[in-house]
Design an enzyme around this catalytic site. Structure first.
Site, PDB file in Angstrom:
ATOM      1  N   THR A  29       0.216  -0.646 -10.156  1.00  0.00           N
ATOM      2  CA  THR A  29       1.349  -1.309  -9.520  1.00  0.00           C
ATOM      3  C   THR A  29       1.708  -2.590 -10.260  1.00  0.00           C
ATOM      4  OG1 THR A  29       0.750  -0.375  -7.373  1.00  0.00           O
ATOM      5  CG2 THR A  29       2.198  -2.296  -7.355  1.00  0.00           C
ATOM      6  N   ALA A  57       8.169   6.770  -4.639  1.00  0.00           N
ATOM      7  CA  ALA A  57       8.908   6.373  -5.837  1.00  0.00           C
ATOM      8  C   ALA A  57       9.429   7.627  -6.521  1.00  0.00           C
ATOM      9  CB  ALA A  57       8.013   5.586  -6.795  1.00  0.00           C
ATOM     10  N   GLU A 104     -10.112 -23.711  22.658  1.00  0.00           N
ATOM     11  CA  GLU A 104     -10.521 -24.361  23.898  1.00  0.00           C
ATOM     12  C   GLU A 104     -10.317 -25.870  23.840  1.00  0.00           C
ATOM     13  OE1 GLU A 104     -13.501 -20.929  23.183  1.00  0.00           O
ATOM     14  OE2 GLU A 104     -12.181 -22.228  22.008  1.00  0.00           O
TER      15      GLU A 104
END
Length: 373
Positions: free
Chosen positions: A198, A164, A55
């Site tokens: 991972t 994978a 604003e």
């Protein structure tokens, strides 16, 4: 103003708010448009934390906002934080009407901004394009309503749902266009999460790479001003001290109690279950204490499956490549069910083509209500 004009100007405010999604957190990515006699005289979007809200940016660009209407995607704040109350700024600027998409669920605001505007004689309308604004502001709204932000699970998979080969080989299943879009998804996130599996298999970075993305130069600049934090769920503290995920942007490693890591690693300890895995509800509530609005999961089958099975995923984004990896390939989600009735159900929200791939966005279907006893 006509309903159609209000909707068009609110859509413009929502589009502006999207420009703030790269740097606004923990604040919401709000957009604001000022119009007088149907003509836009000012606009703005949320700046980085501690700086001006949407604003104020719109008022500064308008110079003179008297007798204008403000279109704001979220209720103007009414309290003093890093910046002053936006509702008061609109009052002092002489705005005579405010159109709001959504009331702010933040307890510090929650209707008080609207009440302040109305007490000053300003006409306020709420609910214009609320559904669109809800989608855009989902992360912040989730965090305010339930305590933690929106959790998005990203998966790159083959047509037969494999992520994978059995050896772990996965680069690259998807095409370059999909990988560019993933960079945009990362840039829009406040936190990127993976599991220790991972990290050990791929030595992933989970960083922003603007030169490999579809971001414009301006978007890249905003994203790099506030890169996403990274987090590794690693109950036994196996993250190597030289892992690439520890370099660059800040990273927190979540471990079990009693696990001590190198002093150079930012660590947080959380309870584990009988299998030695981080208790996910404890982790999710910890996320809420960190004020992350948008949380992106890029993990292997075990963590992805646990999140889906536990009902923690708010949005599933699958980049599906036109290839088959066979029945020895690793699945996208590592959990077992015995009947179709147990299958987690999702509803498709969007399917988009990226190069040779499809990007599928889906959200969990609400569980059917059981008849009362």
């Amino acid at each position: 103003m006509s309903e159609a004009a209000d909707r068009a100007l609110m859509q413009r405010a929502i589009d502006l708010g999207r420009q703030a999604r790269f740097w606004a957190a923990p604040n919401p990515a709000v957009g604001c448009v000022l119009a007088r006699d149907g003509e836009v005289i000012g606009s703005g979007y949320t700046q980085p934390v501690g700086q001006a809200h949407a604003e104020v940016m719109a008022l500064q660009s308008a110079v003179n906002a008297q007798q204008s209407t403000a279109y704001v995607t979220l209720e103007p704040c009414s309290h003093q934080g890093h910046t002053g109350p936006c509702a008061q700024a609109l009052i002092e600027a002489g705005v005579t009407r405010v159109v709001v998409a959504i009331e702010d669920p933040n307890p510090s605001v929650s209707g008080q901004g609207i009440a302040l505007l109305r007490a000053a004689g300003i006409a306020v309308e709420v609910g214009v394009l609320a559904d669109q604004a809800e989608q855009h502001l989902a992360g912040f709204l989730h965090r305010m309503r339930r305590g933690w932000g929106q959790i998005t699970l990203k998966v790159a998979a083959s047509l037969d749902g494999r992520v994978a080969m059995a050896t772990g080989e996965s680069q690259w299943i998807t095409c370059e266009a999909s990988r560019q879009d993933v960079q945009r998804l990362r840039a829009e996130s406040d936190l990127i999460v993976t599991g220790i599996g991972t990290v050990l298999a791929d030595d992933c970075q989970l960083t922003l790479r603007p030169d490999q993305s579809s971001l414009s130069s301006e978007e890249s600049e905003r994203a790099l001003r506030s890169p996403p934090h990274r987090m590794v769920l690693d109950s036994q503290g196996r993250t190597p001290v030289d892992a690439r995920v520890l370099k660059g942007a800040p990273t927190t490693v979540i471990t079990a109690p009693g696990i001590e890591m190198a002093v150079s690693i930012t660590q947080h300890q959380l309870p584990v279950d009988q299998g030695g895995r981080i208790v996910l509800d404890e982790w999710v509530h910890y996320l809420g204490t960190r004020s992350f609005n948008s949380i992106l999961i890029e993990a292997g089958p075990q963590l992805s499956g646990a999140l889906i099975e536990g009902g923690w995923v708010d949005r599933l984004v699958v980049y599906q490549a036109p290839c088959l990896l066979g029945d020895t390939g690793r699945p996208m989600a590592g959990f077992a069910i015995d009947t179709l009735a147990e299958s987690p159900k999702f509803q498709l929200e969007e399917v988009t083509r990226f190069g040779t791939d499809l990007r599928i966005m889906a959200t969990p279907m609400a569980a059917p209500e059981l008849p009362s006893a």
